[in-house]
Design a protein around this motif. Structure first.
Motif, PDB file in Angstrom:
ATOM      1  N   THR A  55       8.752   0.676   4.131  1.00 33.04           N
ATOM      2  CA  THR A  55       9.320   1.109   2.863  1.00 33.04           C
ATOM      3  C   THR A  55      10.095   2.401   3.090  1.00 33.04           C
ATOM      4  OG1 THR A  55       7.467   0.163   1.621  1.00 33.04           O
ATOM      5  CG2 THR A  55       8.844   1.768   0.477  1.00 33.04           C
ATOM      6  N   VAL A  70       7.982   4.340   5.883  1.00 30.76           N
ATOM      7  CA  VAL A  70       6.536   4.281   6.050  1.00 30.76           C
ATOM      8  C   VAL A  70       6.121   2.818   6.134  1.00 30.76           C
ATOM      9  CG1 VAL A  70       4.296   4.864   5.036  1.00 30.76           C
ATOM     10  CG2 VAL A  70       6.247   6.404   4.723  1.00 30.76           C
ATOM     11  N   THR A  72       3.960  -0.021   5.187  1.00 35.69           N
ATOM     12  CA  THR A  72       3.068  -0.297   4.059  1.00 35.69           C
ATOM     13  C   THR A  72       2.823  -1.799   3.987  1.00 35.69           C
ATOM     14  OG1 THR A  72       4.958  -0.376   2.532  1.00 35.69           O
ATOM     15  CG2 THR A  72       3.829   1.724   2.750  1.00 35.69           C
ATOM     16  N   ASN A 111       3.319   0.268  -5.759  1.00 34.90           N
ATOM     17  CA  ASN A 111       2.889   1.461  -6.472  1.00 34.90           C
ATOM     18  C   ASN A 111       4.025   1.982  -7.344  1.00 34.90           C
ATOM     19  OD1 ASN A 111       0.096   2.218  -5.576  1.00 34.90           O
ATOM     20  ND2 ASN A 111       1.061   2.101  -3.565  1.00 34.90           N
ATOM     21  N   ASN A 116       2.314   7.643  -3.397  1.00 36.33           N
ATOM     22  CA  ASN A 116       2.740   6.423  -2.702  1.00 36.33           C
ATOM     23  C   ASN A 116       3.720   5.596  -3.528  1.00 36.33           C
ATOM     24  OD1 ASN A 116       1.059   7.028  -0.499  1.00 36.33           O
ATOM     25  ND2 ASN A 116      -0.694   6.062  -1.507  1.00 36.33           N
ATOM     26  N   LYS A 117       4.369   6.233  -4.463  1.00 37.35           N
ATOM     27  CA  LYS A 117       5.333   5.538  -5.320  1.00 37.35           C
ATOM     28  C   LYS A 117       6.357   4.764  -4.490  1.00 37.35           C
ATOM     29  CE  LYS A 117       8.875   6.523  -8.832  1.00 37.35           C
ATOM     30  NZ  LYS A 117       9.534   7.600  -9.601  1.00 37.35           N
ATOM     31  N   GLN A 119       5.808   2.315  -2.522  1.00 33.02           N
ATOM     32  CA  GLN A 119       5.215   1.651  -1.370  1.00 33.02           C
ATOM     33  C   GLN A 119       4.424   0.416  -1.809  1.00 33.02           C
ATOM     34  OE1 GLN A 119       2.974   4.410   1.050  1.00 33.02           O
ATOM     35  NE2 GLN A 119       4.565   5.977   0.926  1.00 33.02           N
ATOM     36  N   ASP A 121       1.411  -1.871  -2.383  1.00 31.67           N
ATOM     37  CA  ASP A 121       0.031  -1.524  -2.699  1.00 31.67           C
ATOM     38  C   ASP A 121      -0.933  -2.560  -2.117  1.00 31.67           C
ATOM     39  OD1 ASP A 121      -2.251  -0.436  -3.750  1.00 31.67           O
ATOM     40  OD2 ASP A 121      -1.866  -1.046  -5.814  1.00 31.67           O
TER      41      ASP A 121
END
Length: 287
Positions: A55, A70, A72, A111, A116-117, A119, A121
């Protein structure tokens, strides 16, 4: 792009990301939460990547992918993620599996706030009733509230309902008899109005079909346009079908406006073309 689908190669730029080796990006999809744009990158083991879904944020001015990626994976250890797409704020990932572990489609939530918005979940297997050993989901696309999945090894397209939670339901095999002229290795699918386009990677060709009121593919024709290369993933945009064809690069295919049949394909860009092995072309809807 121009009306004929030609891309100005001089405007192409690579995004140097904070992702190490191995890295084998094969598919991506864009999302937006609030004012922030995100891209999800499928890093497939099929081409010796890391088996991660990355992400990253996107520069809203230039469209470049930022180096803040990142991994995820939503709690899943993917075996061989091969394609992904976004529908109604959820990420759908096809995973080819390995060593008898099965072939699955995952539905992943995102999210919406906090550290972690943006990304991924949590991810849940969502095969719509199909046993994981009975199919080989390659790509997934959405049209008119339904999911369509190209099943590579079995040579067919599945169509699925989607429930209120985003899970696939009642996936049914459309059968390859509707496009029997294909060599039966569909890898990509895209849509325009009531027309579906299918990439047949193994047969070096493209097919197009009408879509009836039930969402089934009917009246299919096998189009073998000049210069079709070996299409794998395809994307319709503005009257042109773009076909990513690996070492053949990217193709822009013209479509008859009356019949919807693909008539010809040509390489794009023709000048200042990047050196690439094109796996997919995606247009950022937020740019």
């Amino acid at each position: 792009t121009h009306a004929d689908g030609q891309i100005d190669g001089s405007t192409c730029q690579s995004s140097r990301l904070n992702i190490g080796i191995p890295f084998a990006p094969i598919a991506l999809a864009f999302n937006k939460i609030g004012d922030t744009q995100y891209v999800y990158i499928d890093d497939t083991n099929y081409y010796y990547g890391s088996n991660n879904i990355w992400t990253c944020t996107v520069n809203s001015t230039t469209g470049a992918i930022n180096s803040d990626c990142v991994a995820t994976n939503g709690g899943i250890t993917f075996q061989d993620p091969y394609n992904l797409n976004i529908y109604n704020g959820k990420v759908y990932i096809t995973d080819w599996g390995s060593s008898g572990s099965g072939y699955n489609v995952y539905m992943c939530t995102i999210n919406q706030s906090g550290a972690n918005k943006g990304q991924i979940d949590t991810c849940t297997i969502s095969n719509g009733g199909v046993a994981d050993v009975n199919w080989n989901p390659d790509s997934i696309a959405f049209y008119s509230g339904r999911a369509y999945i190209a099943d590579y090894w079995n040579g067919t397209i599945y169509t699925c309902n989607i429930d209120v939670n985003g899970l696939l339901q009642n996936c049914s095999n459309t059968g390859n008899s509707s496009y029997a002229g294909l060599s039966n290795y569909p890898t990509g699918i895209s849509f325009s109005s009531n027309r579906a386009y299918i990439a047949d990677w193994y047969g070096y060709q493209l097919a197009s079909c009408d879509i009836n009121d039930s969402g089934d593919l009917v009246n299919c024709t096998v189009d073998i346009p000049t210069g079709s290369g070996r299409p794998e993933q395809i994307t319709y945009r503005g009257g042109v079908l773009f076909a990513a064809s690996g070492s053949s690069g990217l193709l822009a295919c013209q479509i008859n406006s009356s019949s919807g049949i693909i008539t010809s394909c040509a390489a794009t860009p023709t000048t200042s073309a990047p050196t690439w092995n094109a796996g997919q072309v995606v247009f950022n809807p937020f740019q």
